[in-house]
Design an enzyme around this catalytic site. Structure first.
Site, mmCIF file in Angstrom:
data_model
loop_
_atom_site.group_PDB
_atom_site.id
_atom_site.type_symbol
_atom_site.label_atom_id
_atom_site.label_comp_id
_atom_site.label_asym_id
_atom_site.label_seq_id
_atom_site.Cartn_x
_atom_site.Cartn_y
_atom_site.Cartn_z
ATOM 1 N N GLU A 156 1.086 -0.844 0.328
ATOM 2 C CA GLU A 156 0.004 0.112 -0.130
ATOM 3 C C GLU A 156 0.809 1.458 -0.051
ATOM 4 O OE1 GLU A 156 -2.499 -0.618 3.244
ATOM 5 O OE2 GLU A 156 -2.931 -2.534 2.946
ATOM 6 N N GLU A 262 -6.154 -10.064 -1.992
ATOM 7 C CA GLU A 262 -7.523 -10.148 -0.714
ATOM 8 C C GLU A 262 -8.538 -9.975 -0.947
ATOM 9 O OE1 GLU A 262 -5.616 -7.203 2.232
ATOM 10 O OE2 GLU A 262 -3.121 -7.689 1.652
HETATM 11 O O1 G3I Z 1 -4.700 -11.558 18.290
HETATM 12 C C1 G3I Z 1 -4.823 -10.669 18.656
HETATM 13 C C2 G3I Z 1 -5.587 -11.368 20.243
HETATM 14 O O2 G3I Z 1 -4.198 -12.083 20.577
HETATM 15 C C3 G3I Z 1 -5.776 -9.789 21.084
HETATM 16 O O3 G3I Z 1 -6.518 -9.800 21.621
HETATM 17 C C4 G3I Z 1 -6.155 -8.589 19.494
HETATM 18 C C5 G3I Z 1 -6.527 -7.588 20.198
HETATM 19 O O4 G3I Z 1 -5.933 -6.572 20.560
HETATM 20 O O5 G3I Z 1 -5.361 -8.674 18.618
HETATM 21 C C6 G3I Z 1 -4.844 -9.640 17.923
HETATM 22 O O6 G3I Z 1 -4.396 -9.495 16.768
HETATM 23 C C7 G3I Z 1 -4.531 -8.888 16.193
HETATM 24 C C8 G3I Z 1 -5.159 -9.050 14.413
HETATM 25 O O7 G3I Z 1 -5.728 -8.457 13.894
HETATM 26 C C9 G3I Z 1 -6.320 -10.109 15.082
HETATM 27 O O8 G3I Z 1 -6.225 -11.550 13.722
HETATM 28 C C10 G3I Z 1 -4.018 -7.304 15.827
HETATM 29 O O9 G3I Z 1 -3.847 -6.522 16.970
HETATM 30 C C11 G3I Z 1 -4.170 -6.234 14.906
HETATM 31 O O10 G3I Z 1 -3.580 -5.657 14.386
HETATM 32 C C12 G3I Z 1 -4.147 -7.549 13.039
HETATM 33 O O11 G3I Z 1 -5.491 -6.721 12.330
HETATM 34 C C13 G3I Z 1 -4.793 -6.771 11.033
HETATM 35 C C14 G3I Z 1 -4.362 -5.794 10.038
HETATM 36 O O12 G3I Z 1 -4.304 -6.071 8.820
HETATM 37 C C15 G3I Z 1 -3.043 -5.152 10.411
HETATM 38 O O13 G3I Z 1 -1.882 -7.005 10.774
HETATM 39 C C16 G3I Z 1 -6.427 -7.414 10.895
HETATM 40 O O14 G3I Z 1 -6.264 -8.949 10.701
HETATM 41 C C17 G3I Z 1 -5.802 -7.609 9.325
HETATM 42 O O15 G3I Z 1 -7.079 -8.749 8.192
HETATM 43 C C18 G3I Z 1 -5.372 -6.566 8.438
HETATM 44 O O16 G3I Z 1 -5.290 -7.252 6.942
HETATM 45 C C19 G3I Z 1 -5.039 -6.012 6.031
HETATM 46 C C20 G3I Z 1 -3.604 -6.573 4.679
HETATM 47 O O17 G3I Z 1 -2.650 -6.656 6.280
HETATM 48 C C21 G3I Z 1 -3.299 -5.636 4.041
HETATM 49 N N1 G3I Z 1 -4.178 -5.072 3.463
HETATM 50 C C22 G3I Z 1 -5.730 -4.852 4.603
HETATM 51 C C23 G3I Z 1 -5.906 -5.870 5.012
HETATM 52 C C24 G3I Z 1 -7.542 -5.552 6.034
HETATM 53 O O18 G3I Z 1 -6.970 -4.275 6.492
#
Ligand code: G3I
Length: 356
Positions: A156, A262
């Site tokens: 991105e 995605e």
């Molecule tokens: O697993 C922990 C959990 O133990 C904890 O209780 C909770 C609250 O803090 O956090 C959980 O982890 C989170 C994880 O998603 C859960 O799946 C992370 O904090 C959070 O940062 C993470 O967000 C991800 C995000 O990217 C940032 O990395 C999303 O799942 C994921 O779907 C999203 O994916 C992105 C792609 O990388 C790039 N393109 C867009 C896409 C959607 O935003």
């Protein structure tokens, strides 16, 4: 994550009336063959390490997909500790799962504008920062060298509206050269992986696609080892399927492998959208079929993989409460119970062998 909300906002702002109240009854399940069995190209999905302890999730992944992308386990937010050390436990577990089950592993992602970790931000000396940047990319890409079929090296880079590029820590320190620098470092660390530039809303925002393609063209002209284009394809059910084929064709014009990286199709809709749930799922299926058909029409050498961003609706970022998701959203090809939805059947019809 605020960007994810704005990303979600682009897809369909506001709570749909249908999203209020009880979750709509699941659509009648459809019977479809394994997705990877009918597609003449790799079919992938984002997965999380927690799913590896869930037999039903593992069975669904192994039945339908030939490639996996770790959600966060190969991201800086998971690997880089406060003190600058690395935690590869999650990445190793998914890499081992992929190897044990002969799945292709797609690495996501080495450098992303959203990250500003203290371990980097506190390094003010330019030479030291450059060493830290090189050390991180070399350590991560090097560790999985020979195991990742491809990497999203930079994720991105283009501004949300397509006007120029994202501001981020990496650009502050290196200017836009942070992109080329990352690709060269990844190439040195892993001579095997196909190196991707990955972006979203390339179908929905022609201006963003144009800016992205200018960046790609410039990198290729400079001899940067950019070898693939990832188009995330996060869609909304109320978008027109007509936008998909022209976009993929344009993205493919440099002859590089294309990764629909995605795919999901939110069924939330815009504010006060009263469209009944079955119609949302029908239109979702039309979009998934159109995306699959457009991908299948690419030259075979450019069909890197067609990946969804999650397996079941409840696995999606769009439905997770901790990510401010909406439990009534149904963005993926399989429902919460892992049953194939109309979108899965549409994928099969679009790419069924002989159609692709
Ligand atoms: O697993 C922990 C959990 O133990 C904890 O209780 C909770 C609250 O803090 O956090 C959980 O982890 C989170 C994880 O998603 C859960 O799946 C992370 O904090 C959070 O940062 C993470 O967000 C991800 C995000 O990217 C940032 O990395 C999303 O799942 C994921 O779907 C999203 O994916 C992105 C792609 O990388 C790039 N393109 C867009 C896409 C959607 O935003």
């Amino acid at each position: 994550m605020s960007e994810a909300l704005s990303r979600r906002g682009v897809l369909g702002s506001g709570l749909a009336l249908a999203a209020c109240g009880p979750k709509p009854a699941p659509a009648a399940p459809v019977a479809v063959p394994p997705l990877k069995a009918v597609a003449p190209f790799p079919v992938g999905s984002e997965i999380e390490v927690a799913q590896l302890d869930e037999p039903a999730a593992v069975a669904l992944i192994l039945r339908n997909f030939s490639q996996v992308t770790p959600n966060i386990e190969l991201k800086m937010e998971k690997i880089l500790r406060e003190d600058g050390s690395f935690d590869f436990s999650g990445g190793d577990r998914i890499a081992d799962f992929a190897r044990a089950n002969r799945l292709r592993l797609h690495g996501h992602n080495l450098i992303w504008y959203t990250y500003r970790p203290d371990a980097f931000a506190r390094v003010t000396d330019p030479a030291a920062f450059a060493r830290a940047y090189a050390n991180y990319i070399t350590a991560v890409a090097g560790r999985y060298s020979g195991r990742c079929v491809g990497w999203d090296v930079v994720n991105e880079p283009v501004a949300e509206d397509g006007e120029g590029y994202r501001d981020c820590l990496w650009r502050e320190r290196f200017g836009m050269d942070y992109v080329a620098r990352a690709f060269h470092l990844a190439r040195e660390a892993d001579p095997h992986a196909i190196l991707f530039l990955n972006e979203y809303n390339l179908e929905s925002l022609p201006k963003k696609r144009a800016t992205f393609m200018r960046l790609v063209e410039g990198l290729l002209k400079r001899g940067v080892p950019l070898q693939g284009i990832g188009t995330q394809t996060h869609l909304s059910y109320d978008q027109s399927p007509e936008i998909l084929a022209p976009a993929i064709r344009e993205l493919a014009r440099f002859g590089l492998p294309i990764h629909v990286s995605e795919l999901d199709v939110t069924t939330r809709g815009k504010r006060l959208d009263v469209t009944p749930a079955p119609e949302r799922l029908r239109r979702q299926a039309v979009l998934v079929g159109a995306a699959a058909e457009a991908f299948a029409a690419l030259p075979h050498a450019q069909q890197y993989a067609f990946s969804t961003w999650g397996v079941r609706d409840r696995d999606s970022w769009l439905t997770k409460p901790e990510l401010k998701g909406d439990r009534s959203d149904r963005p993926l090809l399989f429902d919460d119970a892992g049953r194939p939805k109309p979108a899965a059947a549409a994928f099969v019809r679009a790419v069924g062998r002989g159609r692709g």
